[in-house]
Structure formats: structure tokens, C-alpha cells
Design a protein around this motif. Structure first.
Motif, PDB file in Angstrom:
ATOM      1  N   ARG A 113      38.473  47.408  44.140  1.00  9.63           N
ATOM      2  CA  ARG A 113      39.376  48.559  44.276  1.00  9.63           C
ATOM      3  C   ARG A 113      40.637  48.155  45.037  1.00  9.63           C
ATOM      4  O   ARG A 113      41.756  48.561  44.662  1.00  9.63           O
ATOM      5  CB  ARG A 113      38.660  49.696  45.002  1.00  9.63           C
ATOM      6  CG  ARG A 113      39.458  50.989  45.065  1.00  9.63           C
ATOM      7  CD  ARG A 113      38.648  52.110  45.668  1.00  9.63           C
ATOM      8  NE  ARG A 113      39.406  53.339  45.712  1.00  9.63           N
ATOM      9  CZ  ARG A 113      38.930  54.487  46.171  1.00  9.63           C
ATOM     10  NH1 ARG A 113      37.675  54.549  46.629  1.00  9.63           N
ATOM     11  NH2 ARG A 113      39.699  55.562  46.189  1.00  9.63           N
ATOM     12  N   ARG A 114      40.457  47.352  46.078  1.00  5.56           N
ATOM     13  CA  ARG A 114      41.607  46.888  46.858  1.00  5.56           C
ATOM     14  C   ARG A 114      42.496  45.978  46.019  1.00  5.56           C
ATOM     15  O   ARG A 114      43.728  46.004  46.146  1.00  5.56           O
ATOM     16  CB  ARG A 114      41.113  46.145  48.106  1.00  5.56           C
ATOM     17  CG  ARG A 114      42.227  45.695  49.033  1.00  5.56           C
ATOM     18  CD  ARG A 114      41.675  45.021  50.277  1.00  5.56           C
ATOM     19  NE  ARG A 114      42.726  44.585  51.172  1.00  5.56           N
ATOM     20  CZ  ARG A 114      43.344  45.343  52.049  1.00  5.56           C
ATOM     21  NH1 ARG A 114      43.019  46.615  52.158  1.00  5.56           N
ATOM     22  NH2 ARG A 114      44.300  44.859  52.829  1.00  5.56           N
ATOM     23  N   ARG A 115      41.890  45.175  45.155  1.00  2.18           N
ATOM     24  CA  ARG A 115      42.653  44.263  44.297  1.00  2.18           C
ATOM     25  C   ARG A 115      43.174  44.957  43.033  1.00  2.18           C
ATOM     26  O   ARG A 115      43.821  44.321  42.202  1.00  2.18           O
ATOM     27  CB  ARG A 115      41.758  43.089  43.881  1.00  2.18           C
ATOM     28  CG  ARG A 115      41.334  42.163  45.005  1.00  2.18           C
ATOM     29  CD  ARG A 115      42.464  41.288  45.495  1.00  2.18           C
ATOM     30  NE  ARG A 115      42.026  40.318  46.473  1.00  2.18           N
ATOM     31  CZ  ARG A 115      41.743  39.048  46.207  1.00  2.18           C
ATOM     32  NH1 ARG A 115      41.843  38.592  44.963  1.00  2.18           N
ATOM     33  NH2 ARG A 115      41.357  38.225  47.164  1.00  2.18           N
ATOM     34  N   LYS A 116      42.814  46.248  42.890  1.00  4.91           N
ATOM     35  CA  LYS A 116      43.207  47.031  41.712  1.00  4.91           C
ATOM     36  C   LYS A 116      42.662  46.419  40.412  1.00  4.91           C
ATOM     37  O   LYS A 116      43.340  46.362  39.385  1.00  4.91           O
ATOM     38  CB  LYS A 116      44.724  47.176  41.640  1.00  4.91           C
ATOM     39  CG  LYS A 116      45.315  48.020  42.767  1.00  4.91           C
ATOM     40  CD  LYS A 116      46.823  48.152  42.634  1.00  4.91           C
ATOM     41  CE  LYS A 116      47.375  49.172  43.627  1.00  4.91           C
ATOM     42  NZ  LYS A 116      47.024  48.929  45.029  1.00  4.91           N
ATOM     43  N   ASP A 117      41.413  45.952  40.493  1.00  5.54           N
ATOM     44  CA  ASP A 117      40.718  45.416  39.331  1.00  5.54           C
ATOM     45  C   ASP A 117      39.554  46.338  38.967  1.00  5.54           C
ATOM     46  O   ASP A 117      39.193  47.234  39.742  1.00  5.54           O
ATOM     47  CB  ASP A 117      40.188  44.007  39.617  1.00  5.54           C
ATOM     48  CG  ASP A 117      41.309  43.000  39.772  1.00  5.54           C
ATOM     49  OD1 ASP A 117      42.227  43.011  38.946  1.00  5.54           O
ATOM     50  OD2 ASP A 117      41.263  42.209  40.741  1.00  5.54           O
ATOM     51  N   SER A 118      38.962  46.116  37.814  1.00  8.10           N
ATOM     52  CA  SER A 118      37.847  46.940  37.361  1.00  8.10           C
ATOM     53  C   SER A 118      36.533  46.434  37.952  1.00  8.10           C
ATOM     54  O   SER A 118      36.143  45.286  37.724  1.00  8.10           O
ATOM     55  CB  SER A 118      37.762  46.923  35.829  1.00  8.10           C
ATOM     56  OG  SER A 118      36.539  47.492  35.393  1.00  8.10           O
TER      57      SER A 118
END
Length: 270
Positions: A113-118
Motif C-alpha cells: 500500500r505504501r509503495r502503491k502496488d497491488s
């Protein structure tokens, strides 16, 4: 006549001065390394930076150990109520895989979530590797002669067509026991093969992870029923079996909801 055929395997791998290195730790570390190698290859193939998984594991591994210990202490609190500081003595033994998994998945969720990944994309990719780690890790229980099932005869074990060195390691104080570590290891390895094959099917995103949760939980539910060292929730209700059942139901409901209600279109290879 068989009692003296083979000696039990020494749980200590080697000594480094005052430091005692046990086979259990060596085997767990080996499982993590093998899991990392397999997952890393797929992560890079799926377009992630080669250091992405390393960054995740730097958080996930220590938190998994803490989670495994907290889980164990919670369900054996009667052993620590009078001596709560003993809960921190993890070197004396007492961890649980479900605690490690819960901590790892929570870590992965917040990390992605922090890396904006799934989160589901990452767990789909790493699902076979998680099972690889579990497959290898169970052999640490074998060395320690723990996490075994109830008493059986030697002829029962011989009829399983397993090597004599495994049979004799299941000889504890003159009695033979179900090698539940082996049952689970084989079940997990089978799951690894299926998951790798499912990559070619190109399931919807998240379904590899849901399959992992269901597969592991089904095997754990039945194998747990054979074990003699279970953690108990209430009375004769085994904690691992309850969690396994809940996991299976939740995974199936999510699978049906995403596929037939939400009609998700994103696939594993997207």
C-alpha cells in the motif's frame, strides 16, 4: 530389535564458541532462501525491481517471527501468566506458523500500500514460494521430533514406504508416531506444483493467493487432527483447525464474489 538400529538425529548442527546453532534454525533459513530465489525470479519477470522483494522481507521476516511468538503465547497464556517475562524467551521454543503468516500478510499489505502496488499481485506471485518455505520448514520439526501425531506401529510406518531413517526418527522413547511433518510437507509440495502450473492458466488476480489459502488450510485441518501438540481455543476445539475452516470459507466466498459479482477482469499476468 529396531530400537538401536539408528540413533535420533542430533538437533544441534554445530557450535560457534558459546553459540549453539540448531538444525531447526538452519532448515528454516534454508526454506526462506529457496522461497526467496523462486519468488525473486518471478518478481523480476513480472516487472518488479530486483530489490523489491528484499526490501519487503527485511520487514516481513522479523515481524513474522514476532507474530509467530505472540500467537503461541496467546494460546498458551496459562504457561506465562505467572511469569510473563518468559514470553520473551523465544529461544526456549514456542512459535506457531499461523501467527507468522498473519504477521507476514499484514506486513505485505501495508508495504504494498505504501509503495502503491497491488497486494494481490504480490501475493499471487509469492504464493508458491510461501508453500516452498513451509514445505522445507516442516523438516525442522522432524529433526526436533516434535509436531508429530499419535502413536502408531512400526509396521504402519513401513507400509507408508518411507525411508528407515525417517521411521527411526519417529521412534521417541521406544514408541513410534505419525510423521505429520511429512504429511504436511508432501501436501505443501503438491500445492507448489499446482500453483506453478496455475500460472499458465492465467487466473484472475488474487486467485492464486486464494488457492494457496484454501489448499494449505484444507491440508492443515486434517493433519492437525492427528497431532498431539495442538493449541486449543476452547475445550477440545483446536485453534489451527478453527482458523483453517474460517480461512477456507472466507477464501471461497471472496473467490465467488470477485469472479461472479464484481466480475473482476484483471488477470495474473496483467
Amino acid at each position: 530389535m529396531w530400537d538401536s538400529v539408528l540413533l535420533a538425529i542430533d538437533p544441534v548442527a554445530f557450535q560457534l564458541g558459546p553459540l549453539t546453532v540448531r538444525w531447526y534454525g538452519v532448515i528454516i533459513a534454508l526454506g526462506i532462501v529457496l522461497a526467496f530465489i523462486v519468488a525473486q525470479r518471478e518478481m523480476v519477470k513480472r516487472g518488479f525491481h530486483e530489490e523489491y522483494l528484499t526490501d519487503l522481507l527485511l520487514w516481513a521476516i522479523p515481524l513474522a517471527i514476532i507474530g509467530a511468538r505472540i500467537y503461541y503465547v496467546i494460546f498458551t497464556w496459562e504457561n506465562y501468566a505467572d511469569r510473563p517475562l518468559d514470553a520473551f524467551k523465544i529461544w526456549e521454543g514456542g512459535i506457531a506458523i499461523h501467527g507468522a503468516l498473519i504477521a507476514s500478510f499484514l506486513t505485505a499489505y501495508f508495504f504494498t500500500r505504501r509503495r502503491k502496488d497491488s497486494f494481490l499481485k504480490i501475493t499471487d506471485i509469492t504464493a508458491p514460494s510461501i508453500l516452498i518455505g513451509q514445505t522445507v520448514g516442516r523438516w525442522g520439526n522432524f529433526i526436533n521430533q516434535e509436531a508429530h501425531g499419535g502413536e502408531v506401529t512400526r509396521s504402519f510406518l513401513e507400509n507408508l514406504f518411507i525411508p528407515n531413517w525417517i521411521i527411526e526418527q519417529m521412534n521417541i522413547n521406544g514408541k513410534y508416531y505419525h510423521p505429520t511433518f511429512l504429511y504436511e510437507s508432501i501436501w505443501n509440495l503438491t500445492g507448489v506444483v499446482i500453483l506453478i502450473l496455475l500460472r499458465k492458466v492465467n487466473l484472475l488476480r488474487g486467485e492464486m493467493f486464494l488457492f494457496y489459502l484454501t489448499w494449505y488450510s484444507v491440508g492443515r485441518f486434517f493433519i492437525e487432527g492427528l497431532r498431539t501438540d495442538s493449541l486449543y481455543l476452547i475445550g477440545d476445539l483446536r485453534t489451527a483447525q478453527v482458523i483453517s475452516l474460517v480461512t477456507i470459507v472466507v477464501a471461497v466466498v471472496i473467490f465467488v464474489y470477485r469472479r461472479f459479482v464484481l466480475k473482476v477482469k484483471v488477470r495474473y499476468q496483467d
